[in-house]
Design an enzyme around this catalytic site. Structure first.
Site, PDB file in Angstrom:
ATOM      1  N   ILE A 124       3.939  -9.194   1.746  1.00  0.00           N
ATOM      2  CA  ILE A 124       2.763  -8.416   1.371  1.00  0.00           C
ATOM      3  C   ILE A 124       1.780  -8.468   2.529  1.00  0.00           C
ATOM      4  O   ILE A 124       1.819  -9.385   3.349  1.00  0.00           O
ATOM      5  CB  ILE A 124       2.116  -8.903   0.052  1.00  0.00           C
ATOM      6  CG1 ILE A 124       1.786 -10.390   0.099  1.00  0.00           C
ATOM      7  CG2 ILE A 124       3.014  -8.601  -1.126  1.00  0.00           C
ATOM      8  CD1 ILE A 124       1.138 -10.896  -1.195  1.00  0.00           C
ATOM      9  N   ASP A 125       0.935  -7.475   2.628  1.00  0.00           N
ATOM     10  CA  ASP A 125       0.048  -7.337   3.776  1.00  0.00           C
ATOM     11  C   ASP A 125      -0.922  -8.509   3.891  1.00  0.00           C
ATOM     12  O   ASP A 125      -1.216  -9.200   2.910  1.00  0.00           O
ATOM     13  CB  ASP A 125      -0.749  -6.040   3.668  1.00  0.00           C
ATOM     14  CG  ASP A 125       0.123  -4.802   3.679  1.00  0.00           C
ATOM     15  OD1 ASP A 125       1.234  -4.881   4.242  1.00  0.00           O
ATOM     16  OD2 ASP A 125      -0.295  -3.778   3.117  1.00  0.00           O
ATOM     17  N   LYS A 126      -1.430  -8.686   5.092  1.00  0.00           N
ATOM     18  CA  LYS A 126      -2.343  -9.792   5.396  1.00  0.00           C
ATOM     19  C   LYS A 126      -3.469  -9.909   4.377  1.00  0.00           C
ATOM     20  O   LYS A 126      -3.764 -10.996   3.878  1.00  0.00           O
ATOM     21  CB  LYS A 126      -2.926  -9.592   6.793  1.00  0.00           C
ATOM     22  CG  LYS A 126      -4.050 -10.560   7.151  1.00  0.00           C
ATOM     23  CD  LYS A 126      -4.707 -10.182   8.455  1.00  0.00           C
ATOM     24  CE  LYS A 126      -5.926 -11.046   8.727  1.00  0.00           C
ATOM     25  NZ  LYS A 126      -6.635 -10.630   9.969  1.00  0.00           N
ATOM     26  N   THR A 163      -3.717  -8.378   1.392  1.00  0.00           N
ATOM     27  CA  THR A 163      -3.316  -8.238  -0.008  1.00  0.00           C
ATOM     28  C   THR A 163      -3.057  -9.638  -0.555  1.00  0.00           C
ATOM     29  O   THR A 163      -2.495 -10.486   0.132  1.00  0.00           O
ATOM     30  CB  THR A 163      -2.055  -7.379  -0.132  1.00  0.00           C
ATOM     31  OG1 THR A 163      -2.341  -6.066   0.366  1.00  0.00           O
ATOM     32  CG2 THR A 163      -1.593  -7.265  -1.578  1.00  0.00           C
ATOM     33  N   ARG A 216      -0.802   1.578  -0.603  1.00  0.00           N
ATOM     34  CA  ARG A 216      -1.970   2.078   0.127  1.00  0.00           C
ATOM     35  C   ARG A 216      -1.745   3.506   0.607  1.00  0.00           C
ATOM     36  O   ARG A 216      -2.634   4.366   0.489  1.00  0.00           O
ATOM     37  CB  ARG A 216      -2.274   1.148   1.292  1.00  0.00           C
ATOM     38  CG  ARG A 216      -2.578  -0.284   0.856  1.00  0.00           C
ATOM     39  CD  ARG A 216      -2.498  -1.279   2.006  1.00  0.00           C
ATOM     40  NE  ARG A 216      -3.523  -1.008   3.000  1.00  0.00           N
ATOM     41  CZ  ARG A 216      -3.594  -1.649   4.163  1.00  0.00           C
ATOM     42  NH1 ARG A 216      -2.686  -2.570   4.471  1.00  0.00           N
ATOM     43  NH2 ARG A 216      -4.562  -1.364   5.013  1.00  0.00           N
TER      44      ARG A 216
END
Length: 330
Positions: free
Chosen positions: A135-137, A139, A234
């Site tokens: 998962i993104d930084k 998130t 996103r």
């Protein structure tokens, strides 16, 4: 040697060099690493060692005996982890905002990989330290990490079969009229390599979303993924013209007409995408039983929702109109 990872060479690999075939069968390892292991005798084809240039006929059983090769940036670091479940096969953790998953340009250490290698050094034997999805930084929320080869193999297969269920909470800008599904391919943005976009040449991406809570100018969504493309939620919400609050890449902060100073400051100060991996469900690789975990909202996201609830308490005029201004978030 370590326990081998076993694969069967499909007919599609017939005629390929062994090193080329391994790159397709074991994409989590670099080609240079795989070539070294072939030359070191850590790869067998039907029980025999081969040279990197030897070609496959198709149908062979290939066994890879990976060796721990920790890069300089992958050294263990004592970084706190919020672990919600752990046994000999799995680690399920609640990732905070700001923690990068893999070392990369600009983030050579201080990552989840560094933290995991400190917590469980045996993860150095597994591809990507056992990380099978990311998962993104910025998130937050639940991730699963494999601690054993059987778990890694099982989780990769479950992800490929789309049987791992991942549910997110996302705060979108604007009045989303109803739930729905976005089925739109995602690939690199043609002009900005840091971003992704809906593009005909992209990979299949499917996102399901449902209304969780409505505010006059924002909508809290429960989002489920069928696929796992980079920035998928996103990108898809921005594609619907409902970018996530705080998203620095795909949206701008829109302040609603007549918003209180307290709400304006709360919105301005929320400078990351409002996205949280709330629930994770999978089949345990050893017991074959379905397991599920749920993570509470982080404090900043919970405070943002509470500010919206206070600002619009008793307000029944939820038409979604009336934006006052647009501010860039970067």
């Amino acid at each position: 040697m370590t326990t081998p990872i076993t694969r069967t060479a499909s007919e599609e690999l017939a005629g390929l060099r062994l090193d080329q075939a391994l790159a397709r069968l074991f994409p989590d390892y670099s080609r240079s690493c795989l070539k070294r292991w072939i030359e070191a005798g850590r790869v067998t084809v039907d029980g025999e060692t081969r040279r990197p240039r030897d070609r496959l006929a198709g149908g062979e059983t290939i066994e890879l005996y990976p060796a721990a090769e920790i890069q300089a940036e992958d050294l263990p670091q004592d970084i706190p982890l919020d672990i919600v479940f752990e046994d000999e096969d799995l680690i399920v953790l609640d990732k905070p905002a700001g923690l990068v998953v893999h070392p990369a340009a600009g983030h050579h250490d201080g990552t989840l990989v560094n933290a995991l290698l400190h917590h469980a050094p045996e993860l150095a034997e597994l591809p990507r330290a056992g990380i099978v999805h990311r998962i993104d930084k910025d998130t937050t929320g639940l991730m699963v990490v494999a601690k054993s080869l059987r778990a890694h193999t099982s989780l990769v297969a479950q992800l490929q079969a789309r049987s791992v269920k991942r549910r997110y909470l996302a705060l979108a800008q604007g009045w989303v009229t109803a739930g729905g599904t976005v089925n739109a391919p995602i690939g690199r943005h043609p002009l900005d390599r840091k971003r992704f976009a809906v593009t005909p040449t992209g990979k299949e991406a499917i996102t399901h979303y449902r209304i969780a809570e409505r505010f006059p100018h924002h909508t809290l969504l429960r989002v489920s993924l069928e696929t796992g493309r980079t920035h998928q939620i996103r990108v898809h919400m921005a594609h619907l013209r409902h970018p996530l609050v705080g998203d620095p890449l795909y949206g701008r902060l829109r302040l609603p007409l007549g918003a209180s100073e307290a709400l304006i400051q709360t919105l301005r100060n929320f400078r990351r995408q409002a996205l949280h991996a709330e629930k994770l469900t999978l089949i345990h690789p050893a017991t074959n039983r379905e397991m599920s975990w749920k993570a509470p909202l982080p404090d900043d996201f919970a405070a943002l929702l509470e500010a919206l609830r206070r600002a619009y308490a008793g307000d029944d005029d939820h038409d979604g109109d009336g934006w006052e201004m647009i501010w860039p978030t970067d």
